[in-house]
Every structure is written in structure tokens, then in C-alpha cells.
Enzyme design. Structure first.
Site, PDB file in Angstrom:
ATOM      1  N   SER A  21      36.651  55.849  38.130  1.00 13.76           N
ATOM      2  CA  SER A  21      37.397  55.172  39.021  1.00 13.76           C
ATOM      3  C   SER A  21      36.991  54.916  40.455  1.00 13.76           C
ATOM      4  CB  SER A  21      38.861  55.808  38.498  1.00 13.76           C
ATOM      5  OG  SER A  21      38.806  57.399  38.993  1.00 13.76           O
ATOM      6  N   ASN A 109      45.527  66.496  38.357  1.00 15.50           N
ATOM      7  CA  ASN A 109      46.573  65.345  37.715  1.00 15.50           C
ATOM      8  C   ASN A 109      47.639  65.558  38.729  1.00 15.50           C
ATOM      9  OD1 ASN A 109      44.792  65.581  35.927  1.00 15.50           O
ATOM     10  ND2 ASN A 109      46.051  67.163  34.328  1.00 15.50           N
ATOM     11  N   THR A 154      70.204  20.151  35.821  1.00 19.61           N
ATOM     12  CA  THR A 154      70.051  21.312  34.653  1.00 19.61           C
ATOM     13  C   THR A 154      69.181  20.554  33.642  1.00 19.61           C
ATOM     14  OG1 THR A 154      71.951  20.241  33.475  1.00 19.61           O
ATOM     15  CG2 THR A 154      72.288  22.230  34.901  1.00 19.61           C
ATOM     16  N   HIS A 155      68.383  21.179  32.849  1.00 19.15           N
ATOM     17  CA  HIS A 155      67.365  20.777  31.896  1.00 19.15           C
ATOM     18  C   HIS A 155      66.364  19.645  32.367  1.00 19.15           C
ATOM     19  CE1 HIS A 155      70.158  22.012  28.529  1.00 19.15           C
ATOM     20  NE2 HIS A 155      71.290  21.749  29.486  1.00 19.15           N
ATOM     21  N   SER A 276      40.877  16.408  47.455  1.00 19.63           N
ATOM     22  CA  SER A 276      39.968  16.159  46.080  1.00 19.63           C
ATOM     23  C   SER A 276      38.718  16.039  46.676  1.00 19.63           C
ATOM     24  CB  SER A 276      40.563  15.352  45.179  1.00 19.63           C
ATOM     25  OG  SER A 276      39.738  14.723  44.397  1.00 19.63           O
ATOM     26  N   LYS A 282      44.145  12.165  47.723  1.00 21.07           N
ATOM     27  CA  LYS A 282      45.032  13.433  47.283  1.00 21.07           C
ATOM     28  C   LYS A 282      45.229  14.434  48.081  1.00 21.07           C
ATOM     29  CE  LYS A 282      45.721  14.178  43.417  1.00 21.07           C
ATOM     30  NZ  LYS A 282      45.043  14.888  42.209  1.00 21.07           N
ATOM     31  N   ASN A 284      46.771  18.157  47.615  1.00 24.61           N
ATOM     32  CA  ASN A 284      47.048  18.845  46.314  1.00 24.61           C
ATOM     33  C   ASN A 284      47.926  20.143  46.825  1.00 24.61           C
ATOM     34  OD1 ASN A 284      45.923  17.051  44.605  1.00 24.61           O
ATOM     35  ND2 ASN A 284      44.018  18.173  44.672  1.00 24.61           N
ATOM     36  N   GLU A 289      50.304  25.941  43.157  1.00 22.21           N
ATOM     37  CA  GLU A 289      49.924  26.180  41.607  1.00 22.21           C
ATOM     38  C   GLU A 289      49.331  27.684  41.346  1.00 22.21           C
ATOM     39  OE1 GLU A 289      48.216  22.007  40.644  1.00 22.21           O
ATOM     40  OE2 GLU A 289      47.534  22.430  42.448  1.00 22.21           O
ATOM     41  N   TYR A 316      48.971  65.010  30.966  1.00 19.68           N
ATOM     42  CA  TYR A 316      47.957  63.773  31.526  1.00 19.68           C
ATOM     43  C   TYR A 316      46.873  63.612  30.352  1.00 19.68           C
ATOM     44  CZ  TYR A 316      44.267  61.712  33.803  1.00 19.68           C
ATOM     45  OH  TYR A 316      43.241  61.037  34.375  1.00 19.68           O
ATOM     46  N   GLN A 321      44.388  57.028  33.871  1.00 14.68           N
ATOM     47  CA  GLN A 321      43.710  56.364  34.893  1.00 14.68           C
ATOM     48  C   GLN A 321      43.576  54.936  35.192  1.00 14.68           C
ATOM     49  OE1 GLN A 321      39.649  58.258  35.725  1.00 14.68           O
ATOM     50  NE2 GLN A 321      38.713  56.166  35.159  1.00 14.68           N
ATOM     51  N   LYS A 324      45.764  52.436  37.578  1.00 16.04           N
ATOM     52  CA  LYS A 324      46.074  51.897  39.108  1.00 16.04           C
ATOM     53  C   LYS A 324      45.327  50.387  39.303  1.00 16.04           C
ATOM     54  CE  LYS A 324      44.788  56.520  40.030  1.00 16.04           C
ATOM     55  NZ  LYS A 324      44.985  56.741  38.558  1.00 16.04           N
TER      56      LYS A 324
HETATM   57  N1  ARG Z   1      40.559  59.947  37.945  1.00 17.26           N
HETATM   58  C1  ARG Z   1      41.550  60.321  37.541  1.00 17.26           C
HETATM   59  C2  ARG Z   1      43.098  59.429  37.466  1.00 17.26           C
HETATM   60  O1  ARG Z   1      42.913  58.776  38.187  1.00 17.26           O
HETATM   61  C3  ARG Z   1      42.040  61.624  38.107  1.00 17.26           C
HETATM   62  C4  ARG Z   1      42.704  62.628  37.298  1.00 17.26           C
HETATM   63  C5  ARG Z   1      41.620  63.293  36.458  1.00 17.26           C
HETATM   64  N2  ARG Z   1      41.999  64.436  35.613  1.00 17.26           N
HETATM   65  C6  ARG Z   1      41.497  65.093  34.799  1.00 17.26           C
HETATM   66  N3  ARG Z   1      42.019  65.970  34.103  1.00 17.26           N
HETATM   67  N4  ARG Z   1      40.583  64.383  34.358  1.00 17.26           N
HETATM   68  O2  ARG Z   1      43.664  59.593  36.539  1.00 17.26           O
END
Ligand code: ARG
Length: 457
Positions: A21, A109, A154-155, A276, A282, A284, A289, A316, A321, A324
Site C-alpha cells: 500500500s 492495526n 420546478t421540473h 475548442s 466556443k 466551454n 462539467e 482487522y 487496507q 485509503k
Molecule cells: N497497510 C495496512 C493497512 O493499511 C496496515 C495494517 C497491516 N496490518 C496487518 N495486520 N497486516 O491496512
């Protein structure tokens, strides 16, 4: 390697690439280091490590952040599972074996849950500031347009006369709710999971109140199992982004419509429009958008995380993961959409007199005529019917309401007199509104003054 002891082989390269990650949780570097510093200081305070060791660790962590911020260090993408492992490895490199004491009583965790909460709180503050700036931009435009008449819809059918300021103030209200919603998310995010370990706390006497205070959380989360498993704050945050983007998307749609030749109500500034490559004439509304378009992916982010979470047993699971990237993506797009919205609102010009002539005698005054009849004692259902006939006659004669004669009106119902014709006039139309919260410029100006006070501008 954080967990080599029981393994004979190192992680397969494909498995590492698949599972790392680092490419995105590098965004958490500052928060991860803050969490580690608080943890190290607490470990010394409760005498699990010595003061010297704690200082060594804290100095090492601060150096890592400095090196990173000065572009003097960047962890190798697929060498580490995540930012937490990368920092720990770097700490070993900088301070040697003492680095091994940092992870005492801690799991990635609780570390990741704590760092992510810190990051989310910061993101909320940044978004709230943008939302206030957006409200201010809308207010300064509305100050010039309390009497700029336009059709309200409205509408997407002409309904009743309103002012441009009244329309903009509707968005100021929405943005205030967006801020309130974010504030709620902030409070829900404001608990510290640090010291919850992998799922069930520690046999070491960790001072969770101390780390919570150091990291500026309101208090430690109460149940370790929940604190590690919980991503409700993530969903709340994503939902706040969804609703915020939905508001932006609706305004985008309106800016697009208003800037068409057909509508010709506003002109967007050059710095927020594009040309454009083929058609020289144009101009735009791409920023509007794209804001509307990006709302789709932001919605997708909520769906991704809520679906990812729904079948997970406590506590966990590595699935988590996946929480994120959607958050970073929603934040980035929402933040940027707010920036371009502020820019568009601050640079557009309004065709103030666009509707003055066009709305003279328009059917948008039909409701007012029905209300005129109500004042004369006719039940609303009946007056609605009578005005329906007036509209029919006007349409048959290809006329607008103000082009009908009093005789024509009286033929439909003898109750009509000269004063009925007054309601077809654009002039004074907004001032004729009597209710609180209506587009009457007297109320609208009061609202603008109220908001200026609230937003201190
Ligand atoms: N990269 C993991 C996450 O973002 C970190 C936690 C990892 N924990 C584990 N028990 N493998 O969730």
C-alpha cells in the site's frame, strides 16, 4: 521485514506488488510519524523504555520526516508492505537496534487506524475552510443581485419569479449543511485507537489517555476490538464528500445551463473556461462539467468502501487496507472541485437585465393571480381553476398575461378588476412576496447581512 521469525521464504514479488500500500499510504507519513512519536514518549513515561531510548527514537523519527520533506529519502515502492514498515526500516538504519523498541505494545492495526483518523481530521479542516471560502464567494456575488430577477424553476419549467441572489443563497445554505456534516464526522473521528494493539489491548501498562491527549484526540476509543475494526468514520467522511459533491454538481449543471446562448444569463470567466480545437467561437464550461462528472467517481468511492466492509468479521482484515485510496481520491476531487467552483463564482459576470423584459406578463405570475383571487375570498382550488382558464385564453391568443384586457379577464370571472393587472408586472414582483424565506429583496438583504456576520466577511 516486520514479521520474519516464523517464515522461511520472503514474500513473492508478485504478492508484494499486489499487496503493498506504500504507493498511496505514503500520504500518511506525517501522521504515522506523529503517532509513533506520541507512542515512544508514552513508553518512556510509563518506564517501558528509557528516556534516552525515547529521545533517540523521537529524534530518528523527526529526521525521517525531514529527509522525506526535503526529498532526501523516499521509500522504494515495492520493497515495503506499507509506509509503517518503511519508516520502521529507515529508523533501524538511522538509530540502530533501539528502533526495535518503538513497536512495543503496538500493532500496525492501531497504528494505521490512529494515523488515518488524524489524517481525516486534517482533511475535514481543509475542506471546511474551502467551504467557507466558497460561501463567501457566493455571498459577494449575491450582494450585487438581490434585485436581479430571474425565473425560478420546478421540473425545469418556469415556475415563479426569484432573484439571482436568492438562488445563490440556496447554495450558501447547502454549504453550511456540508460544513455541519463534516463537523459531525470530525467528532466521530476524534477518538484515539492507539494502545488497542492488534485487537485486544496490551499486558503492558500503556497510558492511552496520554497518547490520546498528545495527538489531540478527544479521548481514547472505548473498546479495542471496535476501535481496530471500525471504519465508520471513513464512510461518514466519504458520505460527506458525496453530498458535498452532489451540491457542487447541481450548481455546475446550473452554471452550464445559464451560460448557454439560449439562456444567456451569465458569462463564465476566461480563466475557468476552455476553447475548442475545431470551433473558434466556443467557450466551454469544462470545469463545471468535470465537477459534475467527478461526482460519479466520488459516489463510487463510498460504494467501494461500504461494500468492502460489509462482510468483515472483527477485528482487522487486510481488506481494510482498501479504505485509503477511495478516501484520498474523494478528498482530492472534492477539494479541487471546491477550488474551481470558488474561481468560477468569483470570475463570472451576470447579465443583470436579461429577464426584465422577457418576464413582463409571463405565466410565472399565474400563482400570484390565483393568490389575488384568494384575497378576494375565492377558495384556492377554484382560483387555481379560474387562472388556468386565463392561461388558456392567453395561449389561444398567443399573448402574454399582461397583454390580456380587463374585459377578457372579466369574461372568465367578473370579480377581476384593474388591480388584478398589477400582478403581471415584473417591477416590484419580488417585493410583493410576503413570507419569510422568500425572494423578497428585503429578506434577502437581511440574509446576506446575517451570513456576512457568521462568516466574518
Ligand atoms: N497497510 C495496512 C493497512 O493499511 C496496515 C495494517 C497491516 N496490518 C496487518 N495486520 N497486516 O491496512
Amino acid at each position: 521485514m516486520l514479521w520474519g521469525g516464523r517464515f522461511k521464504d520472503k514474500l513473492n514479488d508478485n504478492a508484494m506488488e499486489f499487496s503493498s500500500s506504500l504507493s498511496f499510504d505514503i500520504n500518511l507519513i506525517t501522521e504515522d510519524i506523529l503517532v509513533s512519536i506520541a507512542h515512544a514518549e508514552m513508553l518512556a513515561f510509563v518506564n517501558i523504555i528509557s528516556e534516552d531510548e525515547s529521545i533517540k527514537i523521537v529524534n530518528g523519527l523527526n529526521s525521517i520526516l525531514k529527509l522525506y520533506n526535503n526529498n532526501e529519502w523516499k521509500p522504494e515502492e515495492f520493497e515495503f508492505e506499507d509506509i509503517h514498515s518503511a519508516i520502521e526500516a529507515k529508523l533501524f538504519e538511522l538509530i540502530g537496534e533501539t528502533a526495535g523498541k518503538l513497536h512495543t505494545g503496538r500493532s500496525r492495526n492501531d497504528q494505521v487506524a490512529t494515523g488515518f483518523r488524524l489524517w481525516t481530521k486534517k482533511a475535514i479542516n481543509n475542506l471546511s475552510e474551502q467551504l467557507s471560502a466558497f460561501q463567501k464567494a457566493l455571498l459577494s456575488l449575491s450582494e450585487k443581485h438581490a434585485e436581479t430577477i430571474m425565473p425560478g424553476y420546478t421540473h425545469l419549467q418556469r415556475a415563479q419569479p426569484i432573484s439571482f441572489a436568492f438562488h445563490l443563497l440556496a447554495y450558501v445554505e447547502m454549504l453550511e449543511r456540508d460544513k455541519n456534516r463534516l463537523q459531525f464526522v470530525f467528532e466521530e473521528t476524534n477518538f484515539s485507537p492507539l494502545g488497542c494493539g492488534a485487537l485486544a489491548g496490551s499486558t503492558l501498562p500503556l497510558d492511552r489517555n496520554m497518547t490520546s491527549d498528545k495527538l489531540d484526540f478527544s479521548k481514547p476509543a472505548s473498546n479495542a476490538l471496535d476501535a481496530i475494526s471500525d471504519r465508520d468514520f471513513v464512510l461518514d467522511f466519504l458520505n460527506a464528500c458525496n453530498i458535498g459533491m452532489m451540491h457542487i454538481s447541481r450548481l455546475s449543471e446550473e452554471l452550464i445551463i445559464w451560460s448557454t446562448s439560449e439562456f444567456n444569463f451569465i458569462k463564465l470567466g476566461d480563466s475557468f473556461t476552455t476553447g475548442s480545437s475545431l470551433m473558434p467561437q466556443k467557450k466551454n464550461p469544462d470545469m463545471a462539467e468535470l465537477s459534475r462528472g467527478k461526482t460519479g467517481r466520488v459516489y463510487g468511492n463510498y460504494t467501494a468502501v461500504s461494500t468492502m466492509m460489509k462482510g468483515l468479521p472483527l477485528s482487522y482484515n487486510r481488506d481494510m487496507q482498501e479504505d485509503k485510496e477511495p478516501v484520498f481520491d474523494s478528498f482530492n476531487n472534492y477539494f479541487q472541485a471546491l477550488s474551481v467552483m470558488i474561481g468560477m463564482i468569483s470570475t463570472l459576470t451576470v447579465n443583470k437585465n436579461r429577464f426584465v423584459n422577457e418576464l413582463e406578463g409571463d405565466f410565472i405570475f399565474s400563482t400570484e393571480l390565483a393568490e389575488w383571487l384568494v384575497v378576494k375570498g375565492i377558495p384556492f382550488r377554484e382560483s387555481h381553476h379560474i387562472v388556468g382558464e386565463v392561461v388558456k385564453i392567453a395561449e389561444e391568443n398567443n399573448a402574454k398575461l399582461h397583454q390580456l384586457s380587463l374585459e377578457q379577464l372579466q369574461k372568465i370571472n367578473p370579480i377581476f378588476d384593474e388591480t388584478a393587472l398589477e400582478v403581471f408586472k415584473v417591477e416590484g414582483a419580488l417585493y410583493r412576496k410576503k413570507t419569510l424565506g422568500s425572494p423578497n429583496p428585503t429578506f434577502v438583504k437581511k440574509e446576506i447581512a446575517k451570513w456576512k456576520k457568521i462568516l466574518i466577511c
